[in-house]
Design an enzyme around this catalytic site. Sequence first.
Site, PDB file in Angstrom:
ATOM      1  N   ASN A 124      -2.609  12.533  -3.905  1.00 31.32           N
ATOM      2  CA  ASN A 124      -3.521  12.734  -4.953  1.00 31.32           C
ATOM      3  C   ASN A 124      -4.183  14.426  -4.546  1.00 31.32           C
ATOM      4  OD1 ASN A 124      -3.874  11.832  -6.877  1.00 31.32           O
ATOM      5  ND2 ASN A 124      -5.445  10.257  -5.050  1.00 31.32           N
ATOM      6  N   ASP A 162      -2.340   8.922 -10.785  1.00 31.38           N
ATOM      7  CA  ASP A 162      -1.727   7.880 -11.868  1.00 31.38           C
ATOM      8  C   ASP A 162      -0.413   7.907 -11.973  1.00 31.38           C
ATOM      9  OD1 ASP A 162      -4.606   7.963 -11.512  1.00 31.38           O
ATOM     10  OD2 ASP A 162      -4.641   9.371 -13.723  1.00 31.38           O
ATOM     11  N   GLU A 180      -4.632   2.447  -4.278  1.00 32.42           N
ATOM     12  CA  GLU A 180      -3.471   2.299  -3.683  1.00 32.42           C
ATOM     13  C   GLU A 180      -2.765   1.216  -3.695  1.00 32.42           C
ATOM     14  OE1 GLU A 180      -4.478   4.430  -0.556  1.00 32.42           O
ATOM     15  OE2 GLU A 180      -5.276   3.952  -2.502  1.00 32.42           O
ATOM     16  N   ASP A 212       1.142  -1.420  -0.032  1.00 26.62           N
ATOM     17  CA  ASP A 212       0.314  -0.276   0.085  1.00 26.62           C
ATOM     18  C   ASP A 212       0.651   1.318   0.029  1.00 26.62           C
ATOM     19  OD1 ASP A 212      -3.166   0.474   0.593  1.00 26.62           O
ATOM     20  OD2 ASP A 212      -1.644   2.294   1.349  1.00 26.62           O
ATOM     21  N   ILE A 213       0.674   2.185  -0.992  1.00 29.12           N
ATOM     22  CA  ILE A 213       1.584   3.586  -1.327  1.00 29.12           C
ATOM     23  C   ILE A 213       1.577   4.174  -0.080  1.00 29.12           C
ATOM     24  CG2 ILE A 213       2.001   5.381  -2.372  1.00 29.12           C
ATOM     25  CD1 ILE A 213       0.830   3.888  -4.886  1.00 29.12           C
TER      26      ILE A 213
END
Length: 294
Positions: free
Chosen positions: A180, A189, A215, A172-173
Amino acid sequence: MKEKAAELAVVSNKSFEASTAVNLHHYDISSALQTTLEFNELISIFCNKIQVTIPHNSLEYVNPEFDLAFKRGIIGRHSCSYSLKVEDQQLGELKLTRSQRFGKEELKMLESLLCCLIYPLRNATLFHQALQMAYTDPLTQTHNRTAFNDTLMREMKRANRCEQHLSLIFVDIDHFKWINDEHGHDCGDLALASVAGWVKDSVRGSDIVFRYGGEEFVILLIDTNQEAAAIIAERVRLGIESHTIAYGMAVLNITASLGISTLTGNDTMDSLIKRADSAMYKAKSLGRNRVCLG
């Protein structure tokens, strides 16, 4: 020196129909080839059917588009190779070998019979291209959630049947919402696509990467125990941490939190996924940019 493959192309239905009308043997082969859309099965059926007419000791079928390299038998000294295509669509290359040289009449017959194989191969190509599109996340070019569910179910059954290990890594980022909000969804993106590439660069050829949602990515590690999974997860974490993204005037350092689960005898799909997901959230709660076991 590598022998160049002859090129066999069918350019119209008329030429196909004319070739299949040569004798009843063509019809027998054509009927048998309508039973599957799997490349390996098509090649096996075809070669089994022509064995009496054109005896051969081995076959090799290569299809770079789908990363296929199917071999069977003992390689002989003499060979004949055909690069198959229809209407400029490449369908792979078929090679037969044996200890005696192939005669001119045999090769003429083989080329006629190969016309029976071309359209089934094209149908298989169209089918698998459609599957690839349905199973691929267009942004990250990883497999999607549907592909993950289907693949995990299949690999869990195989692992239990063969008594092999199976592990998952959830990735998971970190602070993705901030990316964002601060830099916009185009930057988000770019971050997703970049992380997907870094993950794929960090894993083995046998490992499969999926975009699980948002993500979050999942890596499926076939025949891999927890200890080996932890080594791969740490390599993935370092691979992400060591890269940066330049977006506009900003340079972004991206990290990720990773959680691992390994298949046990009582596991269902849900329990295996839940353990990896919980381990990933544990990594988040401990400060992010780390690997935790579930």
